[in-house]
Design a protein around this motif. Structure first.
Motif, PDB file in Angstrom:
ATOM      1  N   GLN A  59       2.435  -0.813 -11.652  1.00  0.00           N
ATOM      2  CA  GLN A  59       2.207  -1.995 -10.827  1.00  0.00           C
ATOM      3  C   GLN A  59       3.351  -2.199  -9.844  1.00  0.00           C
ATOM      4  N   LEU A  60       4.592  -1.936 -10.310  1.00  0.00           N
ATOM      5  CA  LEU A  60       5.752  -2.089  -9.431  1.00  0.00           C
ATOM      6  C   LEU A  60       5.694  -1.082  -8.282  1.00  0.00           C
ATOM      7  N   GLU A  61       5.342   0.165  -8.595  1.00  0.00           N
ATOM      8  CA  GLU A  61       5.254   1.187  -7.551  1.00  0.00           C
ATOM      9  C   GLU A  61       4.124   0.863  -6.572  1.00  0.00           C
ATOM     10  N   ALA A  62       3.012   0.343  -7.106  1.00  0.00           N
ATOM     11  CA  ALA A  62       1.899  -0.044  -6.233  1.00  0.00           C
ATOM     12  C   ALA A  62       2.330  -1.170  -5.293  1.00  0.00           C
ATOM     13  N   HIS A  63       3.114  -2.111  -5.827  1.00  0.00           N
ATOM     14  CA  HIS A  63       3.606  -3.214  -4.995  1.00  0.00           C
ATOM     15  C   HIS A  63       4.570  -2.693  -3.935  1.00  0.00           C
ATOM     16  N   ARG A  64       5.414  -1.736  -4.323  1.00  0.00           N
ATOM     17  CA  ARG A  64       6.332  -1.138  -3.345  1.00  0.00           C
ATOM     18  C   ARG A  64       5.553  -0.452  -2.226  1.00  0.00           C
ATOM     19  N   ILE A  65       4.534   0.292  -2.598  1.00  0.00           N
ATOM     20  CA  ILE A  65       3.718   0.987  -1.597  1.00  0.00           C
ATOM     21  C   ILE A  65       3.074  -0.020  -0.649  1.00  0.00           C
ATOM     22  N   HIS A  66       2.585  -1.123  -1.208  1.00  0.00           N
ATOM     23  CA  HIS A  66       1.954  -2.165  -0.377  1.00  0.00           C
ATOM     24  C   HIS A  66       2.967  -2.729   0.618  1.00  0.00           C
ATOM     25  N   LEU A  67       4.177  -2.989   0.173  1.00  0.00           N
ATOM     26  CA  LEU A  67       5.210  -3.523   1.062  1.00  0.00           C
ATOM     27  C   LEU A  67       5.602  -2.506   2.135  1.00  0.00           C
ATOM     28  N   LEU A  68       5.721  -1.243   1.736  1.00  0.00           N
ATOM     29  CA  LEU A  68       6.107  -0.209   2.693  1.00  0.00           C
ATOM     30  C   LEU A  68       5.009   0.039   3.724  1.00  0.00           C
ATOM     31  N   GLN A  69       3.763  -0.129   3.309  1.00  0.00           N
ATOM     32  CA  GLN A  69       2.664   0.001   4.269  1.00  0.00           C
ATOM     33  C   GLN A  69       2.777  -1.057   5.366  1.00  0.00           C
ATOM     34  N   LYS A 133      15.769  -2.220  -0.101  1.00  0.00           N
ATOM     35  CA  LYS A 133      15.482  -3.359  -0.994  1.00  0.00           C
ATOM     36  C   LYS A 133      14.168  -3.151  -1.742  1.00  0.00           C
ATOM     37  N   TYR A 134      13.138  -2.698  -1.043  1.00  0.00           N
ATOM     38  CA  TYR A 134      11.835  -2.507  -1.681  1.00  0.00           C
ATOM     39  C   TYR A 134      11.888  -1.431  -2.761  1.00  0.00           C
ATOM     40  N   LEU A 135      12.671  -0.380  -2.517  1.00  0.00           N
ATOM     41  CA  LEU A 135      12.775   0.719  -3.480  1.00  0.00           C
ATOM     42  C   LEU A 135      13.858   0.483  -4.525  1.00  0.00           C
ATOM     43  N   ALA A 136      14.598  -0.617  -4.388  1.00  0.00           N
ATOM     44  CA  ALA A 136      15.697  -0.941  -5.314  1.00  0.00           C
ATOM     45  C   ALA A 136      16.736   0.186  -5.355  1.00  0.00           C
ATOM     46  N   ILE A 137      17.033   0.736  -4.170  1.00  0.00           N
ATOM     47  CA  ILE A 137      18.048   1.773  -4.041  1.00  0.00           C
ATOM     48  C   ILE A 137      19.178   1.221  -3.171  1.00  0.00           C
ATOM     49  N   PRO A 138      20.346   0.994  -3.732  1.00  0.00           N
ATOM     50  CA  PRO A 138      21.445   0.452  -2.912  1.00  0.00           C
ATOM     51  C   PRO A 138      21.905   1.446  -1.864  1.00  0.00           C
ATOM     52  N   LEU A 139      22.200   0.921  -0.689  1.00  0.00           N
ATOM     53  CA  LEU A 139      22.672   1.780   0.398  1.00  0.00           C
ATOM     54  C   LEU A 139      24.146   2.121   0.212  1.00  0.00           C
ATOM     55  N   ARG A 140      24.504   3.276   0.658  1.00  0.00           N
ATOM     56  CA  ARG A 140      25.895   3.720   0.541  1.00  0.00           C
ATOM     57  C   ARG A 140      26.803   2.916   1.459  1.00  0.00           C
ATOM     58  N   TYR A 141      26.287   2.606   2.655  1.00  0.00           N
ATOM     59  CA  TYR A 141      27.078   1.868   3.635  1.00  0.00           C
ATOM     60  C   TYR A 141      26.323   0.596   4.025  1.00  0.00           C
ATOM     61  N   PHE A 142      27.003  -0.525   3.941  1.00  0.00           N
ATOM     62  CA  PHE A 142      26.384  -1.830   4.176  1.00  0.00           C
ATOM     63  C   PHE A 142      26.008  -2.006   5.644  1.00  0.00           C
ATOM     64  N   LEU A 143      24.789  -2.495   5.849  1.00  0.00           N
ATOM     65  CA  LEU A 143      24.277  -2.679   7.204  1.00  0.00           C
ATOM     66  C   LEU A 143      24.310  -4.142   7.615  1.00  0.00           C
ATOM     67  N   VAL A 144      24.680  -4.388   8.853  1.00  0.00           N
ATOM     68  CA  VAL A 144      24.579  -5.711   9.466  1.00  0.00           C
ATOM     69  C   VAL A 144      23.435  -5.619  10.469  1.00  0.00           C
ATOM     70  N   ARG A 234       5.722  10.461   1.795  1.00  0.00           N
ATOM     71  CA  ARG A 234       5.803  10.898   0.402  1.00  0.00           C
ATOM     72  C   ARG A 234       5.484   9.746  -0.552  1.00  0.00           C
ATOM     73  N   ILE A 235       6.032   8.569  -0.275  1.00  0.00           N
ATOM     74  CA  ILE A 235       5.832   7.436  -1.174  1.00  0.00           C
ATOM     75  C   ILE A 235       4.431   6.851  -1.041  1.00  0.00           C
ATOM     76  N   ILE A 236       3.993   6.635   0.190  1.00  0.00           N
ATOM     77  CA  ILE A 236       2.723   5.938   0.421  1.00  0.00           C
ATOM     78  C   ILE A 236       1.519   6.847   0.200  1.00  0.00           C
ATOM     79  N   GLU A 237       1.601   8.055   0.741  1.00  0.00           N
ATOM     80  CA  GLU A 237       0.436   8.936   0.681  1.00  0.00           C
ATOM     81  C   GLU A 237       0.607  10.099  -0.285  1.00  0.00           C
TER      82      GLU A 237
END
Length: 245
Positions: A59-69, A133-144, A234-237
Motif C-alpha cells: 500500500q505504501l509503494e502504491a501510494h508513492r507511485i500515485h504521488l510520483l505520477q 521525500k516520497y521515497l523516504a530517501i534522504p538526500l546527500r546534499y541539502f537543497l534550498v 522504473r518506479i511507476i511503470e
C-alpha cells in the motif's frame, strides 16, 4: 521367607519407580503438546504480521507511485529535437526539457538563456526534493528550493572526512565554517561559473543517490534529466528502458 519379602519390596520399589516414570513421561508429553500449540500460535501470529507487513509495504509503494505520477505531470521530462535553424550544426540536435524548459548537458551553453537554465534547475531541485521525500530517501546534499534562485549546501567537513573534495579552496575550512552554499542558477557576470558547476555536480550526486538506493542502473555521463526519467519509469511503470543517450 526373608528373601521372598526382600524380593517383594524390590518389586514394589520398581513398581513405584515405573509409576513415577509414567507420570513424568505423561507430564513431558503434555508439555511438548503445549509447546507445539504455542509454537503454532506464534507461527500463525508471525504469518499474520508478515502478511500485514507485506500489505502495508504494498500500500505504501502504491501510494508513492500515485504521488510520483502527479509529480510527473507537474514536472514532465521530455527528450526533444532542437530547432536546427537556431542551433549550430556542431551543437547537439536533441535536448532534455523539464516542464518545457531545456536543461543541456552543458549548463553554460549559450544556446539557452540564463533564465531558462535557472528556472529549469529550480524545477529540477523541487522535483528531486519531493521525490526524496516520497521515497523516504534522504538526500546527500541539502537543497534550498526557491525556483529560479535555488541553491544547494555542501558540508565540507563531513565530506572531507569521507575523502571527498569538491573545491580545493575549502580544504582548510574548519568544521564551524565548512558549510558552503552553491548556487543552482545562472546569471552571467554575477554568479561565478565554477560555483555553479560545483552546485550542479552536487545536484547530480543527489540524483545518483536516489537511483542507487532504488537499485536502478544508470551511466554517470547521462543527462541528469535522463537519470530522473529512468528513475520515474522504473518506479511507476516497472520499465527498464535502454538509455544510450
Amino acid at each position: 521367607r526373608r528373601l521372598v519379602r526382600e524380593e517383594q519390596e524390590l518389586l514394589e520399589q520398581e513398581r513405584q519407580r515405573s509409576i513415577q516414570g509414567a507420570h513424568h513421561l505423561q507430564s513431558t508429553i503434555q508439555q511438548v503438546k503445549l509447546l507445539e500449540k504455542e509454537t503454532l500460535e506464534i507461527m500463525k501470529a508471525v504469518g499474520i504480521e508478515r502478511a500485514n507487513h507485506f500489505r502495508s509495504e504494498f500500500q505504501l509503494e502504491a501510494h508513492r507511485i500515485h504521488l510520483l505520477q502527479h509529480l510527473q505531470l507537474i514536472f514532465p521530462i521530455r527528450h526533444v529535437p532542437i530547432n536546427i535553424a537556431v542551433n549550430p550544426p556542431h551543437y547537439p540536435q536533441h535536448q532534455y526539457t523539464i516542464a518545457g524548459l531545456p536543461l543541456p548537458d552543458d549548463i553554460h551553453s549559450p544556446t539557452v538563456t540564463d533564465e531558462q537554465v535557472s528556472t529549469a534547475l529550480g524545477f529540477l531541485a523541487h522535483f528531486i526534493s519531493l521525490t526524496s521525500k516520497y521515497l523516504a530517501i534522504p538526500l546527500r546534499y541539502f537543497l534550498v528550493c526557491k525556483w529560479s534562485r535555488s541553491a544547494i549546501f555542501f558540508d565540507q567537513f563531513k565530506d572531507y572526512q569521507r575523502g571527498i573534495i569538491i573545491d580545493a579552496a575549502h580544504r582548510g575550512s574548519s568544521s564551524s565554517s565548512s558549510r558552503v552554499v552553491y548556487p543552482l542558477f545562472r546569471e552571467r557576470s554575477v554568479i561565478d561559473r565554477d560555483q555553479l558547476e560545483i552546485g550542479f555536480r552536487l545536484l547530480e550526486r543527489n540524483v545518483d543517490c536516489l537511483l542507487q538506493m532504488r537499485c536502478v542502473d544508470f551511466r554517470p555521463e547521462w543527462n541528469v534529466l535522463a537519470k530522473m526519467d529512468k528513475l520515474m519509469m522504473r518506479i511507476i511503470e516497472g520499465e527498464d528502458p535502454s538509455f544510450g543517450r
